[in-house]
Design a protein around this motif. Structure first.
Motif, PDB file in Angstrom:
ATOM      1  N   GLU A   1      20.606  -9.461  34.862  1.00 27.51           N
ATOM      2  CA  GLU A   1      19.304  -9.569  34.234  1.00 27.51           C
ATOM      3  C   GLU A   1      18.153  -9.270  35.181  1.00 27.51           C
ATOM      4  OE1 GLU A   1      19.264 -13.038  31.707  1.00 27.51           O
ATOM      5  OE2 GLU A   1      20.559 -11.852  30.403  1.00 27.51           O
TER       6      GLU A   1
ATOM      7  N   LEU B   1      19.970 -17.074  30.475  1.00 33.25           N
ATOM      8  CA  LEU B   1      20.353 -18.382  31.006  1.00 33.25           C
ATOM      9  C   LEU B   1      19.277 -19.411  30.646  1.00 33.25           C
ATOM     10  CD1 LEU B   1      21.580 -17.432  34.603  1.00 33.25           C
ATOM     11  CD2 LEU B   1      22.940 -17.673  32.535  1.00 33.25           C
TER      12      LEU B   1
ATOM     13  N   GLN C   1      16.885 -24.926  27.258  1.00 26.99           N
ATOM     14  CA  GLN C   1      16.508 -23.771  26.426  1.00 26.99           C
ATOM     15  C   GLN C   1      16.711 -22.477  27.183  1.00 26.99           C
ATOM     16  OE1 GLN C   1      12.588 -23.636  24.803  1.00 26.99           O
ATOM     17  NE2 GLN C   1      12.711 -25.738  24.085  1.00 26.99           N
ATOM     18  N   PRO C   2      17.218 -21.437  26.503  1.00 28.52           N
ATOM     19  CA  PRO C   2      17.259 -20.134  27.162  1.00 28.52           C
ATOM     20  C   PRO C   2      15.837 -19.660  27.460  1.00 28.52           C
ATOM     21  CG  PRO C   2      18.258 -20.025  24.968  1.00 28.52           C
ATOM     22  CD  PRO C   2      17.716 -21.410  25.130  1.00 28.52           C
ATOM     23  N   VAL C   3      15.649 -19.078  28.626  1.00 31.58           N
ATOM     24  CA  VAL C   3      14.291 -18.747  29.054  1.00 31.58           C
ATOM     25  C   VAL C   3      13.677 -17.654  28.174  1.00 31.58           C
ATOM     26  CG1 VAL C   3      12.921 -17.974  31.006  1.00 31.58           C
ATOM     27  CG2 VAL C   3      14.849 -19.478  31.370  1.00 31.58           C
ATOM     28  N   ASP C   4      14.519 -16.790  27.612  1.00 33.39           N
ATOM     29  CA  ASP C   4      14.014 -15.743  26.725  1.00 33.39           C
ATOM     30  C   ASP C   4      13.223 -16.314  25.555  1.00 33.39           C
ATOM     31  OD1 ASP C   4      14.486 -13.319  27.779  1.00 33.39           O
ATOM     32  OD2 ASP C   4      16.431 -13.012  26.823  1.00 33.39           O
ATOM     33  N   ALA C   5      13.557 -17.549  25.160  1.00 34.93           N
ATOM     34  CA  ALA C   5      12.901 -18.135  23.995  1.00 34.93           C
ATOM     35  C   ALA C   5      11.674 -18.950  24.376  1.00 34.93           C
ATOM     36  CB  ALA C   5      13.895 -19.015  23.236  1.00 34.93           C
ATOM     37  N   MET C   6      11.314 -18.919  25.671  1.00 30.18           N
ATOM     38  CA  MET C   6      10.198 -19.756  26.113  1.00 30.18           C
ATOM     39  C   MET C   6       8.896 -18.973  26.141  1.00 30.18           C
ATOM     40  SD  MET C   6      11.612 -21.878  29.305  1.00 30.18           S
ATOM     41  CE  MET C   6      12.732 -23.224  29.100  1.00 30.18           C
TER      42      MET C   6
ATOM     43  N   ALA D   1       7.975 -19.961  31.285  1.00 39.05           N
ATOM     44  CA  ALA D   1       8.878 -19.077  32.034  1.00 39.05           C
ATOM     45  C   ALA D   1       8.381 -18.899  33.460  1.00 39.05           C
ATOM     46  CB  ALA D   1       9.006 -17.735  31.335  1.00 39.05           C
TER      47      ALA D   1
ATOM     48  N   GLY E   1      16.893 -14.152  31.639  1.00 40.26           N
ATOM     49  CA  GLY E   1      16.487 -14.542  30.297  1.00 40.26           C
ATOM     50  C   GLY E   1      17.548 -15.211  29.445  1.00 40.26           C
TER      51      GLY E   1
ATOM     52  N   ASN F   1      16.466  -8.359  26.967  1.00 41.13           N
ATOM     53  CA  ASN F   1      17.576  -8.693  26.072  1.00 41.13           C
ATOM     54  C   ASN F   1      17.145  -8.497  24.635  1.00 41.13           C
ATOM     55  OD1 ASN F   1      19.411  -9.627  28.099  1.00 41.13           O
ATOM     56  ND2 ASN F   1      18.040 -11.367  28.354  1.00 41.13           N
TER      57      ASN F   1
END
Lengths: 644, 241
Positions: free
Chosen positions: A489, B91, B133-138, B143, B89, A296
């Motif tokens: 995703e 979600l 938290q969105p997982v992309d930011a972890m 993760a 990611g 993303n």
């Protein structure tokens, strides 16, 4: 026997062109992992440039050939790679599709600016008038040229790929992301050379093909698209199989023309390559699920709560009711058209924005809906709206079926084939839209209330959009919506959790096309009638691109994209110098902005918030209307960068 | 529980796996170690159906699943995590686990409320605090725990973990070891690929060592530690033929 031989020669010659264009496509795909939908448009553009240099400017053929094939086309290919494609490695299929489709439309738009589509042009054959008798048939020098060139290109490509350093590097296939990541991505220079080569091959095909048909922008672009089927035979990897596929396609087409009865031929001929593509897709074995999720690049927009969407929907309908009473009939029509387009785009939010699948046939489903609304239940009944929705949903399933078990790109191609096939076989059939190709579509009465008047119909339309928007958001917040996002995703992870990807894709595809069909009932009702040219595949592309530019992840994006498209005819009238404004606008917009799935509408909220904050320095609320940022700063090893 | 028998996977002319036979049993952690490129992830892909073997077969509870699709195998309660993360990611951590519970509810007749289950799992893997938290930011380590939680959501009988400990600090690794031991005690068969050999040695009952696609050693942690081939593979010395 003579006829058989003659058709065989024609078939081989045409097949050679398909092979040429398809091999160009394969070369760029294998080295960059990007399927270049603009390939056909590059071929068209080069054929026109060649025509300009020779026929208009009087250059000798050899000089023009050198200029176009060795200078202009490779430069264009390299430029595209350097400026656009380089940044797309690892991007999702919907993003790469949007960018290359944007190029396709932009090239068509540019061509119409330089070469007025209304003016007839023709490109003379090579060695025009010369022919030779082989056995009992005449073979033109042009046909011999086509075959010779194709054989030469095949041999040279083989030598280039196997005997040169850069060729060997190119063969390091990028088709398998896992493998590619182990070997390191293809170096830039390799990708640039392959795009230059691909563009030159597209140009060569265009120049050789143009003399056989008229020099028409759309026709030529689509003809080169026919070569896609040949590339599928080689599964976008094998050049020998691609050449074989090209020949098979050419031969099948020529012999069909030679043997089919005229009444069937008239309908089927333009759709033959499409049937071929469809058949090839059906025959392709299921590719294994790839590990390697989409990265993303932008944070997903926050999804509105039920309360928020209800309030927004009510507000929208209220504004619509006021507008309905103040707008002039002309403006009401423009606004109505915008809302219909917004409804179609909403179906793409569901399919592409949420589920990550791409349909290039959305206007076809709209056409099916309009047809059902006009023909069934006496025309213009409430049941007609239901029929439009159901029938389009079924059409969507049919369009998706051959490729639903394959990956996103093949699904998109399958819908492309479906759209082209439907436009030739269904919409152009006099039994469908009646004599003259126009079908009357009445507006409905619902529960005894008539919506025939412009104002009432407009309000009905806006209520429908609001309900669909609320519905789509509710769906997104629920289990099905979560599954769609998960599938987008990481399909591999979904499968290892027990999700049946095929059924999920089929469900969302049918749902999306059903919504497009619903929009079709309104599209017809708004205009009062629909015509056979209203549902062309290229229109579907414009819609997809415009909603991508506005924001394919959000209902707001769909609304803004729809209203923009609705305004195009008005803007077009004041810009007569640009005949394909919608193509040019959508194309350039997509090329410039298509990488952000949240679209330009996602920037508006934060900008307004920032402006407000500037005006009121004491305000310390959240800045962009999202949830407050989490307190944990993404570490350098944060997931997204680690995966890149 | 699981048996992968004489599995070959050939990519072009090289064997990613060659006659690899690995078993995993209920109620124990089975370790799978080996240098990079030894074929560990490929074996996981073969077991879960993401990669068809060139030869050999995979059975789960005695049933041959070699020709079954990935989602059908998952429904036999086989779950996994991925070495290169395959999180959803955009979600949140909670939604990642919730969607897995909901997917399971589609194929498993259960009356469990997915939200309750998701919250239980969040607690179990220690992600309650970052659940929204969105997982992309972890960070990667967290993760990985999301992936572990997501795998647990289908209530697996066999759990394949591909380097769950990378990206975790030492106290988090201890917690992970503890969690895996508990899960095994509850009856789960766990096949663990992990670079942290100390962790593997500590919690595994049995260990397989892969090198160049072959199983070069198999036994208890003690046996494997003393094996000359293993030492050679890990120290890079010549392996006696």
């Amino acid at each position: 026997m003579t006829a058989f031989l003659a058709y065989t020669v024609i078939g081989i010659a045409t097949g050679c062109i398909y092979a040429l264009t398809a091999s160009g496509l394969v070369v760029t795909y294998t080295t960059s992992g990007i399927f270049n939908f603009a390939h056909g448009a590059i071929g068209m553009l080069m054929a026109f440039t060649y025509w300009q240099l020779t026929v208009q400017n009087g250059w000798p053929q050899w000089l023009a050939l050198i200029a176009v094939l060795l200078v202009i086309a490779p430069a264009l290919g390299a430029l595209i790679q350097r400026t656009l494609m380089r940044r797309l490695y690892g991007a999702s299929i919907s993003t790469t599709l949007v960018i290359t489709l944007g190029l396709l439309l932009a090239f068509i738009g540019v061509a119409t600016v330089f070469w007025d589509p209304g003016e007839p042009r023709s490109l003379p054959e090579f060695f025009a008038g010369n022919r030779v008798k082989v056995f009992s048939i005449f073979v033109s020098y042009h046909q011999i040229t086509m075959i010779t060139v194709a054989v030469l290109v095949a041999v040279l490509l083989r030598l280039f790929l196997f005997r040169t350093r850069i060729g060997t590097a190119m063969r390091a296939v990028v088709d398998d992301p896992e493998l590619a990541s182990l070997n390191g991505a293809a170096p830039d220079r390799v990708a640039m050379v392959s795009w230059a080569l691909g563009a030159a091959l597209a140009g060569l095909a265009g120049i050789l093909l143009a003399p056989l048909v008229s020099l028409d922008i759309i026709l030529l672009t689509l003809l080169v698209i026919n070569g896609y089927a040949a590339a599928m035979v080689g599964r976008l990897k094998s050049l020998p199989l691609t050449f074989a596929g090209g020949l098979a396609l050419g031969l099948a087409e020529a012999h069909a023309i030679g043997n089919l009865p005229p009444n069937i031929l008239n309908i089927a001929k333009p759709a033959l390559p499409i049937f071929f593509l469809y058949a090839v897709l059906l025959a392709l074995p299921q590719a294994r699920l790839r590990v390697g999720r989409v990265v993303n690049t932008h944070r997903a927009p926050r999804v509105a709560s039920l309360r928020e969407s209800l309030v927004a929907g009510a507000g929208f309908v209220a504004v619509a009711a006021i507008l309905a009473s103040v707008l002039s009939p002309g403006d009401l029509f423009t606004a109505g058209q915008g809302i219909v387009f917004a409804l179609i785009m909403l179906s793409l939010v569901l399919l592409t924005g949420y589920a990550g699948q791409v349909s290039l046939a959305q206007m076809t489903f709209v056409g099916v809906g309009a047809f059902a609304m006009g023909k069934f239940f006496g025309g213009g009944s409430f049941l007609g709206i239901i029929a439009a929705t159901v029938l389009a949903g079924i059409a969507g399933a049919i369009a998706a079926l051959p490729a639903i078990r394959l990956q996103g790109l093949y699904l998109a191609l399958s819908t492309l084939a479906f759209a082209q096939g439907m436009s030739q076989v269904f919409f152009k059939n006099t039994n469908v839209f009646g004599f003259g190709g126009r079908l009357e579509v009445k507006r409905p009465d619902i529960l005894g209330v008539s919506f025939r008047g412009d104002r009432a119909f407009f309000v009905l339309l806006c209520v429908t959009f609001a309900l669909c928007g609320i519905g789509v958001l509710a769906l997104r917040r629920g289990p099905f919506g979560r599954r769609l996002i998960a599938m987008r995703e990481s399909p591999a992870a979904c499968a290892t959790l027990g999700l049946n990807l095929t059924m999920t894709k089929l469900a969302v595809f049918s749902l999306s096309s059903a919504m497009a069909g619903l929009a079709g009932a309104f599209y017809g009702g708004l205009r009062g009638q629909v015509g056979l040219n209203d549902f062309e595949m290229l229109q579907s592309l414009v819609l997809l691109l415009l909603v991508s530019v506005a924001g394919i992840n959000t209902v707001t994006g769909a609304l803004m994209g729809g209203l923009t498209f609705g305004l195009f005819p008005k803007i077009q009238r004041s810009l007569p110098g640009i005949p394909s404004l919608s193509f040019l606008g959508a194309g350039l917009g997509a090329v410039a902005l298509g990488r952000n799935p949240n679209g330009w509408t996602s920037d508006v909220g934060p900008r307004i918030a920032r402006l407000r904050k500037m005006l009121r320095p004491g305000d310390s609320g959240t800045q962009d209307g999202r949830e407050p940022e989490p307190n944990v700063a993404p570490a350098p090893e944060a997931v997204s960068s680690a995966q890149r | 529980m699981l048996s992968a028998e004489t599995v070959d996977v050939k990519f072009g002319v090289t064997y990613a796996l060659s006659e690899a036979t690995v078993e995993a049993h209920e109620a124990q952690v089975t370790g799978l170690i080996g240098p990079n490129g030894a074929g560990k992830t490929t074996l996981f892909n073969v077991i879960t159906g993401l990669q068809a073997p060139t030869r050999g077969r995979v059975t789960i509870d005695g049933e041959d699943v070699t020709n079954l699709k990935p989602h059908i195998r998952a429904r036999k309660r086989v779950a996994r995590t991925f070495q290169r993360l395959e999180v959803f990611g955009s979600l949140t951590a909670r939604e990642n686990i919730l969607v897995a519970c909901e997917i399971r509810n589609q194929w498993d007749s259960t009356s469990e409320d997915p939200r309750t289950v998701a919250d239980e799992i969040l607690d179990r893997v220690g992600l309650r605090e970052v659940g929204n938290q969105p997982v992309d930011a972890m960070p990667t380590g967290l993760a990985r725990l999301v992936e572990l939680g997501r795998a647990l959501a289908i209530r697996p009988k066999l759990l394949l973990l591909d380097e769950p400990g990378s990206g975790l600090d030492s106290s988090e690794t201890l917690g992970l070891g503890q969690l895996l031991t508990e899960l095994a005690e509850d009856g789960m068969a766990i096949l663990l690929v992990e670079h942290d050999v100390e962790l593997v040695m500590r919690i595994s009952k049995e260990i397989y060592v892969l090198d160049f696609g072959r199983v070069i050693a198999h036994g208890t942690p003690g046996e494997v530690k003393d094996n000359a081939d293993v030492q050679a593979a890990y120290l890079g010395a010549e392996v006696p033929a």
